[in-house]
Design a protein around this motif. Structure first.
Motif, PDB file in Angstrom:
ATOM      1  N   TRP A   1       4.678  -8.359  24.732  1.00 57.23           N
ATOM      2  CA  TRP A   1       5.888  -7.468  24.155  1.00 57.23           C
ATOM      3  C   TRP A   1       6.797  -8.269  23.418  1.00 57.23           C
ATOM      4  O   TRP A   1       6.932  -7.900  22.167  1.00 57.23           O
ATOM      5  N   PRO A   2       7.472  -9.148  23.866  1.00 60.71           N
ATOM      6  CA  PRO A   2       8.412  -9.849  22.892  1.00 60.71           C
ATOM      7  C   PRO A   2       7.607 -10.410  21.628  1.00 60.71           C
ATOM      8  O   PRO A   2       8.436 -10.462  20.624  1.00 60.71           O
TER       9      PRO A   2
ATOM     10  N   ILE B   1       5.124  -9.070  20.221  1.00 61.31           N
ATOM     11  CA  ILE B   1       4.861  -7.856  19.223  1.00 61.31           C
ATOM     12  C   ILE B   1       5.996  -7.418  18.665  1.00 61.31           C
ATOM     13  O   ILE B   1       6.199  -7.161  17.519  1.00 61.31           O
ATOM     14  N   ARG B   2       7.146  -7.652  19.444  1.00 61.56           N
ATOM     15  CA  ARG B   2       8.487  -6.953  18.660  1.00 61.56           C
ATOM     16  C   ARG B   2       8.916  -8.094  17.720  1.00 61.56           C
ATOM     17  O   ARG B   2       9.409  -7.608  16.806  1.00 61.56           O
ATOM     18  N   ARG B   3       8.885  -9.434  17.930  1.00 58.46           N
ATOM     19  CA  ARG B   3       9.210 -10.087  16.941  1.00 58.46           C
ATOM     20  C   ARG B   3       8.404  -9.975  15.527  1.00 58.46           C
ATOM     21  O   ARG B   3       8.927  -9.982  14.539  1.00 58.46           O
TER      22      ARG B   3
ATOM     23  N   ARG C   1       6.993  -7.160  14.631  1.00 57.80           N
ATOM     24  CA  ARG C   1       7.439  -5.942  13.810  1.00 57.80           C
ATOM     25  C   ARG C   1       8.672  -6.197  13.262  1.00 57.80           C
ATOM     26  O   ARG C   1       8.735  -5.679  11.983  1.00 57.80           O
ATOM     27  N   ASP C   2       9.457  -6.868  13.831  1.00 61.04           N
ATOM     28  CA  ASP C   2      10.919  -7.241  13.059  1.00 61.04           C
ATOM     29  C   ASP C   2      10.674  -8.076  11.967  1.00 61.04           C
ATOM     30  O   ASP C   2      11.186  -7.729  10.803  1.00 61.04           O
ATOM     31  N   ARG C   3       9.640  -8.935  11.985  1.00 62.30           N
ATOM     32  CA  ARG C   3       9.439  -9.837  10.697  1.00 62.30           C
ATOM     33  C   ARG C   3       9.031  -9.058   9.647  1.00 62.30           C
ATOM     34  O   ARG C   3       9.168  -9.174   8.389  1.00 62.30           O
TER      35      ARG C   3
END
Length: 225
Positions: A17-18, A20-22, A24-26
């Protein structure tokens, strides 16, 4: 066995999850950069194209006010105070243009160099008043710091406005008309506005500064196509 697999899957999901979140943010940041100018935070040319298309494709799409705003003699600001301070001035002016556009339910962008554009849905036919607001607010002093000392910089702008129908292409028609009007404002003394009228042509070359950055870029794009 099933319980072990479920635990492993859950742990794997928690671990991923972390990442994937990074990712997505990028991705969101990359998309933002594609449509925005890094100096002012305004839309760039690509972003303005999208904004114009959005206004033109709205269910209640009507005429669009296109404003082309070119700062007068901005080069001395960079020469005198440096490019970092020049960027601060560009950002401050950009915020003023964005605020005026937002007040009229529109949006704003920076095309290149010291040239901006604003797109406003027609809410009033008093286009001249909107243009005067751009001219007046831009000419207000900008406070900044240069070499550790407070400095006041004042710049003016020439503004060209054109009314475009939702079916008009952005660059070939809407922006072109605003461009012609803006050069008439330059030609007649600067620090003023001109509204495009049918049949208006680009003024004589001696009233112009030569090819702008965005003009040269378009020519280069065509040459390499």
């Amino acid at each position: 066995m099933i319980a072990t697999t479920l635990v492993a899957f859950t742990l794997g999901g928690v671990t991923m999850w972390p990442f994937i979140r990074r990712l997505r943010d990028r991705l969101a940041d990359a998309i933002w950069q594609l449509e925005h100018d890094p100096v002012t935070g305004l839309l760039n040319r690509a972003g303005l194209l999208v904004a114009y298309a959005t206004l033109a494709e709205a269910d209640n799409a009507g005429p669009i006010i296109v404003a082309l705003i070119d700062l007068d003699d901005f080069k001395p600001v960079n020469d005198t105070h440096g490019h970092d301070q020049g960027d601060d001035v560009l950002a401050a002016i950009g915020k003023r243009i964005r605020d005026i556009a937002a007040l009229h339910d529109g949006t704003a962008g920076r095309l290149a160099g010291d040239e901006y554009a604003a797109l406003l849905p027609v809410r009033t036919h008093d286009v001249a008043r909107i243009a005067d607001t751009f001219v007046a607010l831009i000419s207000q002093p900008v406070e900044l710091t240069a070499d550790g000392e407070p400095v006041t910089v004042t710049v003016t702008a020439s503004v060209g406005l054109a009314l475009a129908e939702a079916t008009d292409p952005f660059e070939e028609v809407a922006l072109r008309r605003a461009d012609i009007a803006m050069y008439h404002a330059k030609h007649h003394g600067r620090n003023r506005h001109t509204v495009y009228e049918p049949g208006m042509a680009m003024p004589a070359a001696d009233g112009r500064r030569g090819p702008r950055l965005r003009d040269r870029r378009q020519l280069n794009d065509k040459a390499t196509a």
